[in-house]
Scaffold this motif. Structure first.
Motif, PDB file in Angstrom:
ATOM      1  N   VAL A 188      47.048  32.467  56.588  1.00 41.39           N
ATOM      2  CA  VAL A 188      47.057  31.076  57.028  1.00 41.39           C
ATOM      3  C   VAL A 188      47.512  31.112  58.444  1.00 41.39           C
ATOM      4  CG1 VAL A 188      46.265  29.856  55.068  1.00 41.39           C
ATOM      5  CG2 VAL A 188      48.634  29.993  56.085  1.00 41.39           C
ATOM      6  N   ILE A 189      46.843  29.955  59.216  1.00 46.26           N
ATOM      7  CA  ILE A 189      47.584  29.753  60.794  1.00 46.26           C
ATOM      8  C   ILE A 189      48.712  28.984  60.437  1.00 46.26           C
ATOM      9  CG2 ILE A 189      46.999  29.043  62.959  1.00 46.26           C
ATOM     10  CD1 ILE A 189      45.142  31.174  61.892  1.00 46.26           C
ATOM     11  N   GLY A 190      50.022  29.850  60.608  1.00 49.45           N
ATOM     12  CA  GLY A 190      51.283  28.870  60.410  1.00 49.45           C
ATOM     13  C   GLY A 190      52.325  29.400  61.203  1.00 49.45           C
ATOM     14  N   GLY A 191      53.525  29.058  60.765  1.00 49.42           N
ATOM     15  CA  GLY A 191      54.714  29.554  61.509  1.00 49.42           C
ATOM     16  C   GLY A 191      55.182  31.080  61.686  1.00 49.42           C
ATOM     17  N   ARG A 192      55.720  31.176  62.489  1.00 54.09           N
ATOM     18  CA  ARG A 192      56.469  32.572  62.901  1.00 54.09           C
ATOM     19  C   ARG A 192      57.861  33.117  62.469  1.00 54.09           C
ATOM     20  NH1 ARG A 192      54.251  32.015  68.919  1.00 54.09           N
ATOM     21  NH2 ARG A 192      55.652  30.023  68.571  1.00 54.09           N
ATOM     22  N   VAL A 193      58.293  32.134  62.080  1.00 53.50           N
ATOM     23  CA  VAL A 193      59.797  32.347  61.448  1.00 53.50           C
ATOM     24  C   VAL A 193      59.833  31.926  59.989  1.00 53.50           C
ATOM     25  CG1 VAL A 193      62.097  31.596  61.701  1.00 53.50           C
ATOM     26  CG2 VAL A 193      60.563  32.069  63.861  1.00 53.50           C
ATOM     27  N   SER A 194      60.294  32.856  59.189  1.00 49.52           N
ATOM     28  CA  SER A 194      60.030  32.462  57.737  1.00 49.52           C
ATOM     29  C   SER A 194      60.440  31.298  57.109  1.00 49.52           C
ATOM     30  CB  SER A 194      60.678  33.758  57.030  1.00 49.52           C
ATOM     31  OG  SER A 194      62.050  33.898  57.134  1.00 49.52           O
ATOM     32  N   GLY A 195      61.519  30.820  57.667  1.00 49.29           N
ATOM     33  CA  GLY A 195      62.050  29.460  56.905  1.00 49.29           C
ATOM     34  C   GLY A 195      61.867  28.347  57.573  1.00 49.29           C
ATOM     35  N   ILE A 196      60.641  28.180  58.442  1.00 50.00           N
ATOM     36  CA  ILE A 196      60.163  26.755  58.961  1.00 50.00           C
ATOM     37  C   ILE A 196      59.246  26.423  57.937  1.00 50.00           C
ATOM     38  CG2 ILE A 196      58.585  26.008  60.815  1.00 50.00           C
ATOM     39  CD1 ILE A 196      61.392  27.440  61.489  1.00 50.00           C
ATOM     40  N   GLY A 197      58.997  24.954  57.913  1.00 47.87           N
ATOM     41  CA  GLY A 197      58.510  24.339  56.806  1.00 47.87           C
ATOM     42  C   GLY A 197      56.859  24.070  57.398  1.00 47.87           C
ATOM     43  N   VAL A 198      56.256  24.241  56.332  1.00 47.08           N
ATOM     44  CA  VAL A 198      54.847  23.786  56.460  1.00 47.08           C
ATOM     45  C   VAL A 198      54.714  22.363  57.076  1.00 47.08           C
ATOM     46  CG1 VAL A 198      52.652  23.322  55.138  1.00 47.08           C
ATOM     47  CG2 VAL A 198      54.169  25.510  54.718  1.00 47.08           C
ATOM     48  N   GLY A 199      55.519  21.642  56.718  1.00 52.35           N
ATOM     49  CA  GLY A 199      55.223  20.128  56.767  1.00 52.35           C
ATOM     50  C   GLY A 199      55.426  19.808  58.507  1.00 52.35           C
ATOM     51  N   VAL A 258      52.155  13.588  54.287  1.00 56.22           N
ATOM     52  CA  VAL A 258      51.198  14.858  53.910  1.00 56.22           C
ATOM     53  C   VAL A 258      51.584  15.363  52.552  1.00 56.22           C
ATOM     54  CG1 VAL A 258      49.840  16.927  54.462  1.00 56.22           C
ATOM     55  CG2 VAL A 258      50.328  14.995  56.191  1.00 56.22           C
ATOM     56  N   THR A 259      50.832  15.274  51.558  1.00 55.46           N
ATOM     57  CA  THR A 259      51.185  15.905  50.331  1.00 55.46           C
ATOM     58  C   THR A 259      50.713  17.097  49.917  1.00 55.46           C
ATOM     59  OG1 THR A 259      49.943  14.101  49.214  1.00 55.46           O
ATOM     60  CG2 THR A 259      52.223  13.759  49.205  1.00 55.46           C
ATOM     61  N   LYS A 260      49.548  17.462  50.883  1.00 58.40           N
ATOM     62  CA  LYS A 260      48.759  18.679  50.853  1.00 58.40           C
ATOM     63  C   LYS A 260      48.056  19.016  51.777  1.00 58.40           C
ATOM     64  CE  LYS A 260      45.379  18.912  47.928  1.00 58.40           C
ATOM     65  NZ  LYS A 260      44.562  18.908  46.697  1.00 58.40           N
ATOM     66  N   PHE A 261      48.128  20.214  52.418  1.00 58.92           N
ATOM     67  CA  PHE A 261      47.445  20.711  53.513  1.00 58.92           C
ATOM     68  C   PHE A 261      46.460  21.700  52.882  1.00 58.92           C
ATOM     69  CE2 PHE A 261      51.654  19.548  55.367  1.00 58.92           C
ATOM     70  CZ  PHE A 261      51.142  19.150  56.502  1.00 58.92           C
ATOM     71  N   THR A 262      45.165  21.421  53.123  1.00 59.19           N
ATOM     72  CA  THR A 262      44.205  22.328  52.742  1.00 59.19           C
ATOM     73  C   THR A 262      43.881  23.206  54.078  1.00 59.19           C
ATOM     74  OG1 THR A 262      43.251  21.243  51.054  1.00 59.19           O
ATOM     75  CG2 THR A 262      41.626  22.909  51.731  1.00 59.19           C
ATOM     76  N   LEU A 263      44.280  24.256  54.123  1.00 61.39           N
ATOM     77  CA  LEU A 263      44.298  25.234  55.214  1.00 61.39           C
ATOM     78  C   LEU A 263      43.051  26.268  55.070  1.00 61.39           C
ATOM     79  CD1 LEU A 263      48.286  25.944  55.432  1.00 61.39           C
ATOM     80  CD2 LEU A 263      46.856  24.147  56.497  1.00 61.39           C
ATOM     81  N   ASN A 264      42.535  26.534  56.475  1.00 63.47           N
ATOM     82  CA  ASN A 264      41.549  27.353  56.344  1.00 63.47           C
ATOM     83  C   ASN A 264      42.317  28.783  56.218  1.00 63.47           C
ATOM     84  OD1 ASN A 264      39.641  25.734  57.083  1.00 63.47           O
ATOM     85  ND2 ASN A 264      39.880  25.799  59.403  1.00 63.47           N
ATOM     86  N   ALA A 265      41.707  29.723  55.552  1.00 66.39           N
ATOM     87  CA  ALA A 265      42.127  31.098  55.264  1.00 66.39           C
ATOM     88  C   ALA A 265      41.553  31.830  56.380  1.00 66.39           C
ATOM     89  CB  ALA A 265      41.915  31.619  53.841  1.00 66.39           C
ATOM     90  N   ILE A 266      42.356  33.065  56.700  1.00 66.74           N
ATOM     91  CA  ILE A 266      41.785  33.931  57.516  1.00 66.74           C
ATOM     92  C   ILE A 266      42.084  35.395  56.833  1.00 66.74           C
ATOM     93  CG2 ILE A 266      42.491  32.893  59.619  1.00 66.74           C
ATOM     94  CD1 ILE A 266      44.729  34.797  60.050  1.00 66.74           C
TER      95      ILE A 266
END
Ligand SMILES: Cc1cc2nc3c(=O)[nH]c(=O)nc-3n(C[C@H](O)[C@H](O)[C@H](O)COP(=O)(O)OP(=O)(O)OC[C@H]3O[C@@H](n4cnc5c(N)ncnc54)[C@H](O)[C@@H]3O)c2cc1C
Ligand SMILES: *[C@@H]1O[C@H](CO)[C@@H](O)[C@H](O)[C@H]1NC(C)=O
Ligand SMILES: *[C@@H]1O[C@H](CO)[C@@H](O)[C@H](O)[C@H]1NC(C)=O
Ligand SMILES: *[C@@H]1O[C@H](CO)[C@@H](O)[C@H](O)[C@H]1NC(C)=O
Ligand SMILES: *[C@@H]1O[C@H](CO)[C@@H](O)[C@H](O)[C@H]1NC(C)=O
Ligand SMILES: *[C@@H]1O[C@H](CO)[C@@H](O)[C@H](O)[C@H]1NC(C)=O
Ligand SMILES: *[C@@H]1O[C@H](CO)[C@@H](O)[C@H](O)[C@H]1NC(C)=O
Length: 539
Positions: A188-199, A258-266
């Motif tokens: 998914v389109i997300g962070g580049r450092v492992s410990g960062i939070g999704v929120g 936000v209690t849930k993110f529905t993220l587009n998958a790649i």
């Protein structure tokens, strides 16, 4: 002697309804107590009158935390509990670790989040919400004397059966997300450092290794499940509550939890890509600026390529260095777009074909926790002369602070490319107010870590000076863009105003609809609010 909670609601219900506006989501006569009863909370079983004799926030928070404990037991941690220090030490920066909440609440579902927001309203006990805890400044996701709502138990990572989207809870770090998806050959389109939070990353924007292809994290959310100020659980998507969907794409924590993110998958077969860091010394710095500029400008020719360039000072070696972190979205080494970078002699080079998760671990290792931290942001139209000037201003202005114990000062440069800007326009656009026609942009992120509190003021002032000078220069060159990236901004920067007057007004009117009494403005005071920065003035 037990007293029913309704006594409290009588006392405070008035306060809550006074400022209520007409809202289709929350009527003016909204009754917080009834909303709790509707959620199955047995009000009569809750706290004691002695806590009510004083309506200071401490007594409000005592009532709130005792109520949460009666309802949720060990999901509540209070001061003095053995788990308390372990929790507060889990933040990334020392500034956040040293904040002491009255209690910590770990909801395990969205309804529990609703109940905690309603209890905060009844007691007027303020709260903060924590996902990965990587916001740098004090009070961003932890609250002195209030309820810190830790989202860690909301940790699902659930791909849809056709693998086109993934439901992700805000309790995850990106590492959990990527390692769970890797065997399915998706990401998914997300962070580049492992410990960062999704929120935090996703609600503030979110730049990923794949953003030149797909856009930012916030522009690749299919839908949000969000708990609003009235404790209602809503879906926000391009077709449901689309105004709220717009607002959540970079509007931060101003609209709900936000209690849930529905993220587009790649697709990312085997999780495999290429990336790593190449460091070089001052004689290469002009070539580094050239390479950075050209990779940024040429991004549309190969959007698989991504870069993060940091100029930094290494105190122990007394050396200025350039650290070019390069990535490629396929397992292909040395793509031709990177040729200029790769021709620069490196003193270290970790680039290799590896998994996404593995690359985020390497970057995590260079961002240790337990230090004092500050982040600052500014945006400019990308111009090579200005990039070089930003570098020079940075090295000049850090001279008075490089003796600070443990300091690692860096100016991290990225390009907000044409591909990223195109992503921002998807699905009705986002509120960030970055016109695609003026791009590509240089995104400046000043970031510094150090050890002693006594050095705070001079370090913050040096950051302010670098921002002031690079902005003034850009203004004189016609390159200034008034956008401050929330995820990199300091507590002194007015992020929402930087989105432009129209976007700010839109966000305020959306907040008035979903949160008519301003719960997320007043009861959740930390971080970037609609009407100003967390800290007024300058350091
Ligand atoms: C080492 C490091 C690496 C980074 N790398 C990147 C990167 O690759 N790309 C990038 O774009 N940014 C990056 N950032 C910036 C990062 O996105 C922000 O620091 C972000 O706020 C961190 O999110 P968090 O969940 O860990 O933080 P937290 O401190 O937990 O949260 C930050 C803010 O978001 C709010 N929030 C969190 N979850 C929710 C939710 N579910 N609903 C509503 N509000 C919520 C919190 O209340 C808080 O105000 C990095 C930061 C650091 C320190
Ligand atoms: C809210 O509802 C409770 C009963 O559930 C009632 O006792 C109280 O008076 C109501 N508060 C207001 C402000 O109307
Ligand atoms: C109420 O709080 C104030 C300070 O906020 C304190 O001075 C006072 O003693 C408290 N009163 C009671 C009855 O606890
Ligand atoms: C660091 O190096 C510079 C030259 O680059 C030199 O002038 C300075 O004295 C050195 N500082 C220390 C503490 O060694
Ligand atoms: C990529 O370039 C590096 C030098 O920068 C070299 O060591 C490596 O062998 C190259 N890899 C491939 C697969 O060509
Ligand atoms: C992960 O990266 C490290 C270097 O950061 C490397 O030593 C290790 O072999 C990698 N592991 C995997 C499974 O790729
Ligand atoms: C990131 O690094 C910190 C140490 O600074 C560590 O506590 C944390 O576990 C790491 N995160 C992941 C996901 O490995």
């Amino acid at each position: 002697m037990q007293f029913p909670f309704t006594v409290l609601s009588l006392a405070l219900g008035l306060v809550v309804s006074v400022s209520a506006q007409d809202s289709p989501i929350e009527p003016a006569n909204f009754n917080v107590t009834n909303a709790l009863i509707d959620l199955g909370v047995d009000i009569s079983a809750l706290p004691k009158l002695d806590a009510l004799t004083n309506r200071s926030s401490t007594s409000g928070c005592l009532i709130a935390c005792e109520s949460l404990e009666i309802l949720f037991g060990s999901s509540v941690i209070k001061q003095g509990d053995s788990a308390y220090d372990g929790f507060t030490n889990g933040y990334w920066s020392v500034q956040q670790e040293t904040v002491n909440p009255f209690c910590i609440f770990k909801p395990s579902n969205a309804v529990s989040v609703s109940i905690s927001i309603l209890i905060s309203r009844l007691t007027q006990c303020p709260f903060a919400a924590k996902s990965g805890g990587h916001a740098a400044f004090s009070g961003a996701s932890n609250i002195e004397g209030g309820i810190t709502i830790s989202l860690e138990k909301l940790d699902i990572v659930q791909p849809s059966s056709d693998k086109t989207t993934v439901d992700v809870g805000p309790g995850n770090t990106w590492f959990n997300v990527y390692t769970t998806l890797q065997p399915l050959d998706i990401a998914v389109i997300g962070g580049r450092v492992s410990g960062i939070g999704v929120g935090g990353l996703t609600t503030g924007g979110g730049i990923s290794f794949f953003s030149n292809i797909y856009g930012w994290a916030c522009d690749n959310v299919a839908s949000y499940e969000v708990v609003t100020a009235s404790g209602i659980i809503l879906t926000a998507s391009p077709t449901q509550n689309s105004d709220l969907y717009f607002a959540l794409r970079g509007g931060g924590n101003n609209f709900g939890i936000v209690t849930k993110f529905t993220l587009n998958a790649i697709s990312l077969p085997g999780g495999l890509m290429w990336g790593g860091g190449r460091a070089s010394l001052p004689p290469t710095f002009d070539a580094v600026v050239d390479a950075f500029y050209n990779v940024g400008i040429n991004s549309p020719s190969d959007p698989n390529a991504a870069q993060i360039l940091s100029f930094a000072y290494a105190q122990s070696a007394n050396l200025s260095i350039a650290a070019a972190d390069l990535q490629y979205a396929k397992p292909i080494a040395n793509a031709s777009i990177f040729a200029e970078y790769l021709a620069i002699p490196a003193i270290s080079d970790t680039t290799q074909i590896r998994t996404l998760a593995n690359l985020t671990q390497e970057f995590n290792a260079s961002n240790p926790d337990g230090l004092r931290e500050t982040y600052w942001a500014a945006t400019f139209k990308l111009d090579k002369t200005h990039v070089a000037a930003v570098r020079d201003i940075f090295f000049e202005e850090i001279q008075p602070i490089i003796d600070a114990a443990g300091i690692v000062p860096a100016a991290t440069l990225q390009v907000i490319t044409e591909g990223q800007l195109a992503g921002m326009a998807k699905n009705g656009g986002n509120p960030l107010g970055l016109p695609a026609s003026n791009g590509p942009y240089l995104l400046l992120n000043l970031n510094m870590m150090w050890t002693n509190i006594a050095d705070d003021t001079r370090i913050l002032q040096a950051n302010q000076r670098i921002i002031d000078r690079t902005v003034a220069l850009a203004q004189s060159m016609g390159l200034y863009e008034d956008y401050i990236y929330m995820n990199y901004a300091s507590q002194f920067q007015d992020v929402i105003a930087s989105y432009g007057a129209d976007n700010k007004a839109k966000l305020i009117s959306i907040a008035a609809k979903y949160d008519p009494t301003g719960v997320f403005q007043t009861l959740e005071p930390g971080y970037f609010k609609l009407n100003g920065p967390p800290v007024a003035g300058r350091p």
